[in-house]
Design an enzyme around this catalytic site. Structure first.
Site, PDB file in Angstrom:
ATOM      1  N   ASP A  44     -16.684  -4.903  -1.005  1.00 20.31           N
ATOM      2  CA  ASP A  44     -15.725  -4.892  -1.768  1.00 20.31           C
ATOM      3  C   ASP A  44     -16.306  -5.634  -3.143  1.00 20.31           C
ATOM      4  OD1 ASP A  44     -15.899  -7.814  -1.741  1.00 20.31           O
ATOM      5  OD2 ASP A  44     -14.170  -7.761  -0.193  1.00 20.31           O
ATOM      6  N   GLU A  58     -18.431  -8.371  -2.988  1.00 15.80           N
ATOM      7  CA  GLU A  58     -19.710  -8.035  -2.180  1.00 15.80           C
ATOM      8  C   GLU A  58     -19.536  -8.480  -0.897  1.00 15.80           C
ATOM      9  OE1 GLU A  58     -22.685  -9.871  -5.233  1.00 15.80           O
ATOM     10  OE2 GLU A  58     -22.506  -7.742  -5.793  1.00 15.80           O
ATOM     11  N   GLU A  70     -18.148 -18.871 -13.997  1.00 15.95           N
ATOM     12  CA  GLU A  70     -17.756 -17.772 -13.011  1.00 15.95           C
ATOM     13  C   GLU A  70     -16.506 -18.631 -12.513  1.00 15.95           C
ATOM     14  OE1 GLU A  70     -19.276 -17.629  -8.949  1.00 15.95           O
ATOM     15  OE2 GLU A  70     -19.830 -15.663  -9.569  1.00 15.95           O
TER      16      GLU A  70
HETATM   17  C1  BGC Z   1     -19.061 -11.583  -7.448  1.00  9.06           C
HETATM   18  C2  BGC Z   1     -19.399  -9.996  -8.063  1.00  9.06           C
HETATM   19  C3  BGC Z   1     -20.023 -10.150  -9.503  1.00  9.06           C
HETATM   20  C4  BGC Z   1     -21.425 -10.742  -9.219  1.00  9.06           C
HETATM   21  C5  BGC Z   1     -22.018 -10.757 -10.474  1.00  9.06           C
HETATM   22  C6  BGC Z   1     -20.513 -12.055  -7.375  1.00  9.06           C
HETATM   23  O1  BGC Z   1     -20.597 -13.255  -6.898  1.00  9.06           O
HETATM   24  O2  BGC Z   1     -18.667 -11.474  -6.400  1.00  9.06           O
HETATM   25  O3  BGC Z   1     -17.916  -9.680  -8.288  1.00  9.06           O
HETATM   26  O4  BGC Z   1     -20.476  -8.761  -9.585  1.00  9.06           O
HETATM   27  O5  BGC Z   1     -21.345 -11.951  -8.649  1.00  9.06           O
HETATM   28  O6  BGC Z   1     -21.356 -11.459 -11.353  1.00  9.06           O
END
Ligand code: BGC
Length: 361
Positions: A160, A163, A315
């Protein structure tokens, strides 16, 4: 309202765009020092809307080169699927690349079909926003290869957008593929793209709805914050559609934080499952697009207050965690969560511009 963080967000994105055009997911967080198709598609879309077309052009050129480099791999995967052979992880297109456009080695859940779906969608928006012309060179052959790859694989499990859950079929993933193919169908007047996108929409509305709301995936009857995408930005259903409204209500009820933040999904363990800035902005974007301006403004203000001195947006915030223990373990492994995360900045820009367009700023 001050546009300082909006400007800083553009600067942070430009600063972390590689020479070849790829965007780093996060410059200071080692596991994210790569370019993801998913993150970058939202970033390029935000940059296009912010008038930074050159940056978007550079990204699309980077992605065209990357897709060209791996075009034989995509074609081989499609053929193998058509012959009815079992696909293995080495067969799939990767989700993240070095800035040089070369695959990142190592064990990673690379098979993430939403990446190419959102990429097609964002590229079509790029053309629309630039009067159907772009300095980016992406030939039709590549667009059709991506279409055929998605067409061959969408009914089968993949990882998903977080990931995870590589053995499931995910609502967000299908929403992104639908949006990409529907946009391509319109752009090229390509009946095949339109036909598959319609099939996906029917599948979404029948198989991925449960109890009057969209569910996270075929196997999971819970919500996931990424379901907001069904209305904004993919417009699969209008923002005031009952199914959308009921889904958003449950997202806010189950994943909401002080009316301004969101978790990804219930029980998330990554860094203990904190509050994701990009998802708060996404909810604010949905509110703004559906006329709920004051709620959108509250979110914009709250995100602005979370930025570091240099403007960096993380994030996630390690607050309201599902698991303190997991948070500790991830910190021991990789230190603090990524900051700045370029995708957080992109979503902030999208929220900001939506509010500006509505006259609220
Ligand atoms: C997230 C992804 C993202 C990636 C890079 C991962 O931890 O689950 O959605 O694309 O980080 O930002």
């Amino acid at each position: 309202m001050t546009s300082k963080l909006y400007k800083q967000s553009i600067e942070i994105i430009l600063k972390n765009q590689g020479r070849e055009g790829g965007y780093l997911a996060s410059p200071s967080f080692e596991p994210y020092q790569y370019c993801w198709f998913r993150d970058s598609s939202y970033i390029a879309y935000a940059m296009d809307l912010a008038g930074q077309h050159q940056s978007a052009v550079r990204f699309y050129n980077w992605s065209a080169n990357t897709l060209n480099r791996y075009s034989a791999k995509l074609a081989a995967c499609i053929n193998k699927k058509q012959r009815g052979e079992t696909l293995v992880k080495e067969d799939f297109f990767h989700c993240r690349f070095h800035l040089s456009g070369v695959e990142t080695p190592g064990n990673w859940g690379n098979h993430q079909l939403d990446s190419l779906g959102v990429w097609l969608w964002a590229y079509c928006r790029h053309l629309e926003l630039n009067g159907k012309k772009s300095a980016a060179v992406i030939n039709q052959e590549i667009l059709f290869l991506v279409r055929d790859y998605l067409a061959a694989l969408w009914r089968y499990p993949c990882f998903d957008c977080w990931e995870e859950n590589g053995e499931d079929i995910h609502t967000y993933t299908l929403a992104a593929i639908h949006a990409g193919l529907a946009s391509l169908g319109k752009l090229l007047e390509d009946e095949e793209s339109t036909r598959i996108s319609n099939e996906i929409k029917s599948y979404l509305l029948i198989d991925l709805v449960h109890g009057g709301i969209f569910k996270k995936s075929q196997k999971k009857n819970i919500v996931d914050a990424s379901l907001i995408s069904i209305a904004v930005p993919f417009s699969i259903l209008p923002a005031d559609d009952l199914l959308v409204k009921q889904t958003i209500d449950v997202i806010v009820r189950d994943l909401g934080y002080r009316n301004v933040g969101l978790h990804r999904f219930h029980g998330d363990v990554y860094y203990g499952g904190g509050i994701w800035i990009l998802l708060s902005a996404w909810l604010g974007w949905y509110y703004s697009e559906s006329g709920r301006t004051s709620q959108a403004l509250d979110i914009l203000r709250w995100i602005t207050a979370q930025a570091a001195e240099d403007g960096g947006l993380p994030e996630q915030l390690c607050e309201d965690l599902y698991s303190q223990k997991e948070c500790k373990q991830w910190r021991l492994k990789w230190n603090e969560p990524a900051n700045p995360l370029l995708w957080s900045h992109a979503m902030y820009i999208l929220l900001y511009l939506s509010l500006e367009k509505s006259g609220a700023l």
